[in-house]
Design a protein around this motif. Sequence first.
Motif, PDB file in Angstrom:
ATOM      1  N   LEU A  24      45.160  41.969  47.225  1.00  0.00           N
ATOM      2  CA  LEU A  24      44.212  42.822  47.939  1.00  0.00           C
ATOM      3  C   LEU A  24      43.548  43.812  46.981  1.00  0.00           C
ATOM      4  CD1 LEU A  24      43.018  43.643  50.670  1.00  0.00           C
ATOM      5  CD2 LEU A  24      44.956  45.178  50.983  1.00  0.00           C
ATOM      6  N   ILE A  25      44.347  44.397  46.087  1.00  0.00           N
ATOM      7  CA  ILE A  25      43.783  45.316  45.097  1.00  0.00           C
ATOM      8  C   ILE A  25      42.766  44.588  44.227  1.00  0.00           C
ATOM      9  CG2 ILE A  25      44.323  46.785  43.124  1.00  0.00           C
ATOM     10  CD1 ILE A  25      47.088  47.242  44.385  1.00  0.00           C
ATOM     11  N   GLY A  26      43.088  43.372  43.831  1.00  0.00           N
ATOM     12  CA  GLY A  26      42.164  42.585  43.022  1.00  0.00           C
ATOM     13  C   GLY A  26      40.860  42.286  43.740  1.00  0.00           C
ATOM     14  N   LEU A  27      40.940  41.991  45.049  1.00  0.00           N
ATOM     15  CA  LEU A  27      39.718  41.737  45.819  1.00  0.00           C
ATOM     16  C   LEU A  27      38.826  42.964  45.855  1.00  0.00           C
ATOM     17  CD1 LEU A  27      40.857  39.638  48.928  1.00  0.00           C
ATOM     18  CD2 LEU A  27      39.691  38.849  46.881  1.00  0.00           C
ATOM     19  N   PHE A  28      39.415  44.136  46.078  1.00  0.00           N
ATOM     20  CA  PHE A  28      38.617  45.360  46.128  1.00  0.00           C
ATOM     21  C   PHE A  28      38.011  45.675  44.753  1.00  0.00           C
ATOM     22  CE2 PHE A  28      41.261  46.765  49.943  1.00  0.00           C
ATOM     23  CZ  PHE A  28      40.265  46.389  50.833  1.00  0.00           C
ATOM     24  N   ALA A  29      38.804  45.459  43.697  1.00  0.00           N
ATOM     25  CA  ALA A  29      38.270  45.691  42.355  1.00  0.00           C
ATOM     26  C   ALA A  29      37.136  44.725  42.048  1.00  0.00           C
ATOM     27  CB  ALA A  29      39.389  45.546  41.325  1.00  0.00           C
ATOM     28  N   LEU A  30      37.284  43.479  42.468  1.00  0.00           N
ATOM     29  CA  LEU A  30      36.240  42.478  42.239  1.00  0.00           C
ATOM     30  C   LEU A  30      34.962  42.855  42.988  1.00  0.00           C
ATOM     31  CD1 LEU A  30      35.312  39.737  41.152  1.00  0.00           C
ATOM     32  CD2 LEU A  30      36.411  38.656  43.126  1.00  0.00           C
ATOM     33  N   ALA A  31      35.109  43.259  44.263  1.00  0.00           N
ATOM     34  CA  ALA A  31      33.938  43.636  45.049  1.00  0.00           C
ATOM     35  C   ALA A  31      33.273  44.885  44.484  1.00  0.00           C
ATOM     36  CB  ALA A  31      34.344  43.864  46.504  1.00  0.00           C
ATOM     37  N   THR A  32      34.056  45.811  43.943  1.00  0.00           N
ATOM     38  CA  THR A  32      33.488  47.024  43.347  1.00  0.00           C
ATOM     39  C   THR A  32      32.645  46.683  42.123  1.00  0.00           C
ATOM     40  OG1 THR A  32      35.370  48.337  44.124  1.00  0.00           O
ATOM     41  CG2 THR A  32      34.031  49.261  42.345  1.00  0.00           C
ATOM     42  N   ASP A  33      33.167  45.786  41.277  1.00  0.00           N
ATOM     43  CA  ASP A  33      32.409  45.387  40.088  1.00  0.00           C
ATOM     44  C   ASP A  33      31.181  44.554  40.441  1.00  0.00           C
ATOM     45  OD1 ASP A  33      34.154  46.709  38.498  1.00  0.00           O
ATOM     46  OD2 ASP A  33      34.944  44.956  37.446  1.00  0.00           O
ATOM     47  N   ALA A  34      31.343  43.644  41.430  1.00  0.00           N
ATOM     48  CA  ALA A  34      30.248  42.735  41.775  1.00  0.00           C
ATOM     49  C   ALA A  34      29.281  43.337  42.778  1.00  0.00           C
ATOM     50  CB  ALA A  34      30.805  41.428  42.322  1.00  0.00           C
ATOM     51  N   GLY A  35      29.716  44.376  43.508  1.00  0.00           N
ATOM     52  CA  GLY A  35      28.865  44.996  44.509  1.00  0.00           C
ATOM     53  C   GLY A  35      28.791  44.239  45.808  1.00  0.00           C
ATOM     54  N   SER A  36      29.659  43.248  46.000  1.00  0.00           N
ATOM     55  CA  SER A  36      29.616  42.450  47.221  1.00  0.00           C
ATOM     56  C   SER A  36      30.911  41.664  47.367  1.00  0.00           C
ATOM     57  CB  SER A  36      28.433  41.477  47.193  1.00  0.00           C
ATOM     58  OG  SER A  36      28.443  40.628  48.328  1.00  0.00           O
ATOM     59  N   PHE A  37      31.237  41.341  48.627  1.00  0.00           N
ATOM     60  CA  PHE A  37      32.346  40.435  48.902  1.00  0.00           C
ATOM     61  C   PHE A  37      31.876  38.986  49.037  1.00  0.00           C
ATOM     62  CE2 PHE A  37      34.336  44.398  50.523  1.00  0.00           C
ATOM     63  CZ  PHE A  37      35.532  44.337  49.816  1.00  0.00           C
ATOM     64  N   ARG A  38      30.571  38.742  49.043  1.00  0.00           N
ATOM     65  CA  ARG A  38      30.043  37.388  49.160  1.00  0.00           C
ATOM     66  C   ARG A  38      30.406  36.579  47.932  1.00  0.00           C
ATOM     67  NH1 ARG A  38      25.413  36.325  52.220  1.00  0.00           N
ATOM     68  NH2 ARG A  38      25.395  34.291  51.204  1.00  0.00           N
ATOM     69  N   ILE A  39      30.938  35.374  48.133  1.00  0.00           N
ATOM     70  CA  ILE A  39      31.381  34.543  47.020  1.00  0.00           C
ATOM     71  C   ILE A  39      30.218  34.182  46.103  1.00  0.00           C
ATOM     72  CG2 ILE A  39      32.291  32.260  46.458  1.00  0.00           C
ATOM     73  CD1 ILE A  39      34.148  32.518  48.851  1.00  0.00           C
TER      74      ILE A  39
END
Length: 664
Positions: free
Chosen positions: A181-196
């Motif tokens: 879950l932490i990794g998902l939030f960090a990924l979305a923060t860097d990418a600016g989106s949760f869209r794959i």
Amino acid sequence: MTTTTLAVLVPLLPFLGAVAGLLLGRTAPGFVRPLAVLPTLTALVLAALVAARQGGDAAVDAATELTPTGSVPIELALHIDGFAALVAVLVGLVASCVQIYSTGYLRDDPRYPSYAALVSLFTSAMLLVVYSGDLIVLLVGWEVMGICSYFLVGHYWETPEARAASLKAFLVTKLGDVPFLIGLFALATDAGSFRITRVLGAVASGSLDHPTLIALLLLAGVAGKSAQFPLHTWLPDAMAGPTPVSALIHAATMVAAGVYFIARLLPLFEASQAAMVVLAVMAAVTMAGSALAALAQDDIKRVLAYSTIGQLGYMSGALAVGDRGAAVFHLLSHGAFKALLFLAAGVIIHAAGTNSLAAMSRMRNLRDRIPDAYWTMTVALLALAAIPPFSGFFSKEAVLGVAEHVVTGHTEHAPAAAGWIVLVAGLVTAVLTAAYAMRLWLLAFRGRGAEAPDHGRQPLTMTVVLWVLAVPSLALGGFAFRLLPDWFDGRDLSPTLTTSVLGTGVALVGGIVTYAAWRHTTALTARVLLGAVAAHPEGDAAQVEAEAIATHEPAYGDIAYAPDPADPGRLLLGPLHRHAAAGFHLDALYRTLFVRPVQAGASLVRFLDREVVETYVRGAGALPRWLGTAVRRAQTGNVQTYVSALLAGTVVLAVAVVLVATGA
């Protein structure tokens, strides 16, 4: 009807079937079985239509924002590429087979309505993971599967084994889900989106600030969900649940979700060579360790459980060398033959009449009693051992072939170290896989254990499903490696000469050596039994043999006789057998390193709470209570008592005044 609409209905129908099954399970039990089977079958048909329309072409994308959430929106999105389309068909096929099979396997189970509803919900959650184009929506399906596995593994909650297994599965997978879950939030923060699609675009543009950290955090969740080292220990214990649930979890849901997730986001992991090497090491240890453990297990379902862990290691290995096509190819073929193996094992258990007689050392004369399971399981075991032309050969060789390409420098998608690790571990595991597959076949169908009571023919719904799954187990690989490249990024999945010869050769060696060891132990056992019968000619032969098996200490090694003394696994593993049978004591290690310290900490907290905090609280409440008691006793309501007290007080006061005055 548009492709998007069909895709929305695929996970929705099993979900609605689950809700209806729970609501009508008590009031209208006659609708339970149709509500379990028909929505899942319909979802399979719709998933096949979606795959036919997608056709391996450009991905189908659709999205709508659920609600404003601030800087990073959450969207109900679909992203259906060739991988997603085919994996959804696999999920629908296995889930439909499991639901049909369960109508016979659990026909007398009083909790069948809740079981069928949970299986439908499980299927819906996995289909949501497969089709989702948003990581938060994917996470919803990811977590719903965890809850469903908890309830389904603990279906036989009357037994302590099932209760412990369900709790262990839940806790171990949740342990991996926290960094995930932490990794998902960090990924979305860097990418600016949760869209794959946007996440992959950010990876391609190099705009991620912490790719290695994010990849490693996500790998922890994948290790828990897909039962990879070191978070794999929950899966063998999860065999305490009904056998059809095991088929569903191992073949198409839950453990496949982690591998599928990495395949979805493989460019993210390829952005970090460190993450790829870690993934390769994790896959290699998982492959070899689980294969050794499988060779030492006596319970047929635990053998298959460790087998699943090892085959998932092959898929992780393919991803570690940068080829998601080979990984998903093996996921598809493994889903077919592993579902067949578990459901055939369910027929064996059903023939014995109880789930407790899954020990292969107790099996005898099963070939003639359950011919459908015998022939179909033989096909599935040959596919598992990667013997041509069965499906497992083509998909496993695709994994070994891409590892060889990395080693020889034909591809730069992964570091050479990862290629060597996966190739060597894959070949070692191929030997061990063939060995435990041969051992399972020999002990289950040619064993010398105590013969279980014959409970008659199995329900038609169970045997028909076996033959349905035998078709892709036999024929999928031969067609798939020619057709799938169009669906899987155009990567060539054809077997290469070098790895085909090596892989098949070592597999044949593993099977032949195991058979020779079985013949050796069988011959020794026969001499022991003949000697025992000759020494006691007046006794019952069967009873004499049983006593000889139970008490004889052979002279050819440290082999403690089980009910079937001709177990080649003990002879092949030697002193390693005891450790492999216990899963190399990882549970004991985790108990020492984590469980006991946590329990000691909990005991300390409980002591401080009860003896210190509660003592203070009780004391703080006791003083006012004592004062109140004293005052209450003074308030008697008797006027004479009050006057007497007043006079006594006056006298005391007067005496005090006099003493003071005298002293002055």
